[in-house]
Design a protein around this motif. Structure first.
Motif, PDB file in Angstrom:
ATOM      1  N   THR A 184       0.861  -1.178   0.000  1.00  0.00           N
ATOM      2  CA  THR A 184       0.000   0.000   0.000  1.00  0.00           C
ATOM      3  C   THR A 184       0.898   1.229   0.000  1.00  0.00           C
ATOM      4  O   THR A 184       1.861   1.304   0.765  1.00  0.00           O
ATOM      5  CB  THR A 184      -0.915   0.015   1.232  1.00  0.00           C
ATOM      6  OG1 THR A 184      -1.893  -1.020   1.079  1.00  0.00           O
ATOM      7  CG2 THR A 184      -1.626   1.351   1.381  1.00  0.00           C
ATOM      8  N   VAL A 185       0.583   2.178  -0.879  1.00  0.00           N
ATOM      9  CA  VAL A 185       1.393   3.386  -1.038  1.00  0.00           C
ATOM     10  C   VAL A 185       0.485   4.598  -0.935  1.00  0.00           C
ATOM     11  O   VAL A 185      -0.594   4.622  -1.534  1.00  0.00           O
ATOM     12  CB  VAL A 185       2.128   3.398  -2.397  1.00  0.00           C
ATOM     13  CG1 VAL A 185       3.082   4.585  -2.471  1.00  0.00           C
ATOM     14  CG2 VAL A 185       2.882   2.096  -2.629  1.00  0.00           C
ATOM     15  N   VAL A 186       0.924   5.601  -0.189  1.00  0.00           N
ATOM     16  CA  VAL A 186       0.190   6.856  -0.071  1.00  0.00           C
ATOM     17  C   VAL A 186       1.135   8.007  -0.383  1.00  0.00           C
ATOM     18  O   VAL A 186       2.270   8.044   0.115  1.00  0.00           O
ATOM     19  CB  VAL A 186      -0.396   7.040   1.346  1.00  0.00           C
ATOM     20  CG1 VAL A 186      -1.033   8.425   1.483  1.00  0.00           C
ATOM     21  CG2 VAL A 186      -1.430   5.967   1.632  1.00  0.00           C
ATOM     22  N   ASP A 206       4.547  18.276  -6.336  1.00  0.00           N
ATOM     23  CA  ASP A 206       5.843  18.372  -7.008  1.00  0.00           C
ATOM     24  C   ASP A 206       6.931  17.626  -6.251  1.00  0.00           C
ATOM     25  O   ASP A 206       7.929  17.213  -6.831  1.00  0.00           O
ATOM     26  CB  ASP A 206       6.247  19.844  -7.169  1.00  0.00           C
ATOM     27  CG  ASP A 206       5.354  20.584  -8.153  1.00  0.00           C
ATOM     28  OD1 ASP A 206       4.827  19.918  -9.064  1.00  0.00           O
ATOM     29  OD2 ASP A 206       5.189  21.806  -8.007  1.00  0.00           O
ATOM     30  N   ASN A 207       6.749  17.485  -4.959  1.00  0.00           N
ATOM     31  CA  ASN A 207       7.714  16.773  -4.124  1.00  0.00           C
ATOM     32  C   ASN A 207       6.964  16.065  -3.004  1.00  0.00           C
ATOM     33  O   ASN A 207       7.080  16.414  -1.835  1.00  0.00           O
ATOM     34  CB  ASN A 207       8.757  17.741  -3.547  1.00  0.00           C
ATOM     35  CG  ASN A 207       9.868  17.027  -2.812  1.00  0.00           C
ATOM     36  OD1 ASN A 207      10.171  15.870  -3.098  1.00  0.00           O
ATOM     37  ND2 ASN A 207      10.468  17.690  -1.844  1.00  0.00           N
ATOM     38  N   PRO A 208       6.187  15.038  -3.359  1.00  0.00           N
ATOM     39  CA  PRO A 208       5.277  14.436  -2.378  1.00  0.00           C
ATOM     40  C   PRO A 208       6.006  13.623  -1.308  1.00  0.00           C
ATOM     41  O   PRO A 208       7.106  13.114  -1.530  1.00  0.00           O
ATOM     42  CB  PRO A 208       4.400  13.528  -3.233  1.00  0.00           C
ATOM     43  CG  PRO A 208       5.265  13.176  -4.400  1.00  0.00           C
ATOM     44  CD  PRO A 208       6.088  14.395  -4.671  1.00  0.00           C
ATOM     45  N   HIS A 252      -2.130  11.255  -6.589  1.00  0.00           N
ATOM     46  CA  HIS A 252      -1.972  12.462  -5.777  1.00  0.00           C
ATOM     47  C   HIS A 252      -2.039  13.716  -6.643  1.00  0.00           C
ATOM     48  O   HIS A 252      -2.655  14.720  -6.249  1.00  0.00           O
ATOM     49  CB  HIS A 252      -0.637  12.381  -5.036  1.00  0.00           C
ATOM     50  CG  HIS A 252      -0.363  13.546  -4.141  1.00  0.00           C
ATOM     51  ND1 HIS A 252       0.865  14.155  -4.059  1.00  0.00           N
ATOM     52  CD2 HIS A 252      -1.169  14.236  -3.304  1.00  0.00           C
ATOM     53  CE1 HIS A 252       0.804  15.152  -3.194  1.00  0.00           C
ATOM     54  NE2 HIS A 252      -0.414  15.218  -2.717  1.00  0.00           N
ATOM     55  N   ARG A 253      -1.435  13.689  -7.832  1.00  0.00           N
ATOM     56  CA  ARG A 253      -1.513  14.847  -8.725  1.00  0.00           C
ATOM     57  C   ARG A 253      -2.952  15.125  -9.129  1.00  0.00           C
ATOM     58  O   ARG A 253      -3.382  16.279  -9.217  1.00  0.00           O
ATOM     59  CB  ARG A 253      -0.660  14.616  -9.974  1.00  0.00           C
ATOM     60  CG  ARG A 253       0.831  14.649  -9.727  1.00  0.00           C
ATOM     61  CD  ARG A 253       1.561  14.666 -11.061  1.00  0.00           C
ATOM     62  NE  ARG A 253       2.972  14.334 -10.924  1.00  0.00           N
ATOM     63  CZ  ARG A 253       3.805  14.201 -11.938  1.00  0.00           C
ATOM     64  NH1 ARG A 253       3.356  14.359 -13.184  1.00  0.00           N
ATOM     65  NH2 ARG A 253       5.072  13.887 -11.736  1.00  0.00           N
TER      66      ARG A 253
END
Length: 367
Positions: free
Chosen positions: A40-42, A48-50, A355-356
């Motif tokens: 799982t990835v969040v 621009d730099n999450p 996210h974008r």
């Protein structure tokens, strides 16, 4: 959620859902989430730099030795401390029943709480393209009842989200026409996108990263003449650490032998044989099943899409040199020049792309 022509699906949480329960700020936080079969990835913060957080999609429970109260641990900690009873609740890519759905809900609640993921957020989930209406409905239940996304929840195909970081700094992928191939743990997916619309989606469970792990385990046993038996978790670690089409080097490991003593062994071919077969199988599925159907249904779009790079996404795309191998073999198979590409860090690309999209929804006030 189905594999139809629409690329996105929304479940909005309106003011009526939470009126009187919590107060929100002027602007919610954007979050990109991929709840995958293995990880799982969040992605959060500035697109621009999450800030990217990832963990294994698993949990285990144990009883407190003093109080008897049940506790939950998740991710790498659970897999390491409780390998005998850890649960990977999405091994097939989707929750299979009510039990795994409940486990997945609990896992994400624990993950969100531990990482400070707030309810005052707009969340975009990257979801697989799988023809399994019941499983997708259970996944939707996990998403809609999750601890985040009180302002808005939206879902986009994982391969589209993974293509976003590969095709520019913004959301160029949403306005482009291209083919994406998602090389995941539980499925190989191929799909064409036209301005975000899915065309000719294809999925198979016959060519997967998990199958590569099983082959590595078998090939290690064969290469060591039966002296070494490894589990699929170890095989996956071998793949992630050593597989490399550009500069593979044989490696050694040590096991404890029954009755005492150790045995050191060297792996020459097992890992690369398995990943080499994976690329051949993936190219065969894309070139001989997906592409003919795509061309038959959308000939002009097919020609336009292949003028752009084929985007590889998913965990298997992380293997060094696999993009070049896929490009070369697909070019040979279809008889025309094909270019392939992938994002930096493909294993987190789907969450970063989601996210974008979430950040754009926040900027537009679409919540």
């Amino acid at each position: 959620m189905s594999d139809g022509d629409e690329a996105a699906s929304d479940e909005e949480h309106t003011d009526d859902d939470s009126a009187g329960e919590m107060e929100f700020g002027d602007q919610p936080s954007p979050l990109g989430v991929k709840v995958g079969s293995t990880r799982t990835v969040v992605a959060a913060g500035d697109a621009d730099n999450p800030e990217v957080t990832q963990t294994l999609t698993c949990l285990a429970t144990y009883d407190d030795a003093l109080t008897g109260e049940e506790h939950v641990i998740y991710g790498e900690e659970a897999a390491t401390e409780y390998p005998d009873r850890v649960r990977f609740m999405l091994r097939s890519g989707l929750p299979e029943d009510e039990e795994t759905t409940g486990l997945a809900k609990r896992f994400f609640e624990e993950f969100a709480a531990a990482n400070g993921l707030g309810a005052d957020s707009v969340v975009v989930y990257a979801i697989p393209t799988i023809d399994n209406d019941a499983g997708l409905q259970r996944l939707s239940e996990i998403i809609e009842e999750g601890p985040v996304g009180e302002r808005r929840v939206a879902s986009y195909p994982e391969s589209l989200c993974g293509a976003v970081p590969a095709l520019g700094d913004g959301l160029d992928a949403i306005e482009d026409t291209f083919v994406a191939v998602n090389m995941g743990s539980t499925n190989l997916e191929a799909c064409a996108y036209r301005r975000g619309e899915q065309l000719a989606p294809f999925s198979t469970g016959a060519v997967t990263g998990s199958e590569v792990d099983r082959r590595i385990a078998n090939y290690v046993e064969e290469e060591t003449q039966g002296r070494v038996n490894i589990d699929v978790q170890t095989a996956r670690e071998y793949k992630e650490t050593h597989a490399d089409f550009d500069d593979y080097e044989p490696f050694s490991d040590i096991i404890q032998q029954p009755g005492g003593g150790t045995y050191e062994f060297t792996i020459e071919d097992a890992v690369m044989d398995a990943v080499d077969e994976f690329v051949d199988d993936a190219v065969n599925e894309v070139a001989n099943i997906f592409m003919p159907d795509f061309a038959n249904d959308y000939m002009k779009v097919y020609q336009q899409a292949l003028d752009n790079p084929v985007v590889l996404t998913g965990g298997m795309a992380c293997i060094p040199g696999i993009v070049g191998e896929f490009e070369r073999r697909l070019t040979e198979e279809v008889g025309r020049e094909v270019e392939a590409t992938t994002a930096d860090h493909p294993e987190t690309a789907a969450a970063r792309g989601a996210h974008r999209i979430a950040e754009r929804l926040v900027d537009l006030g679409e919540y």
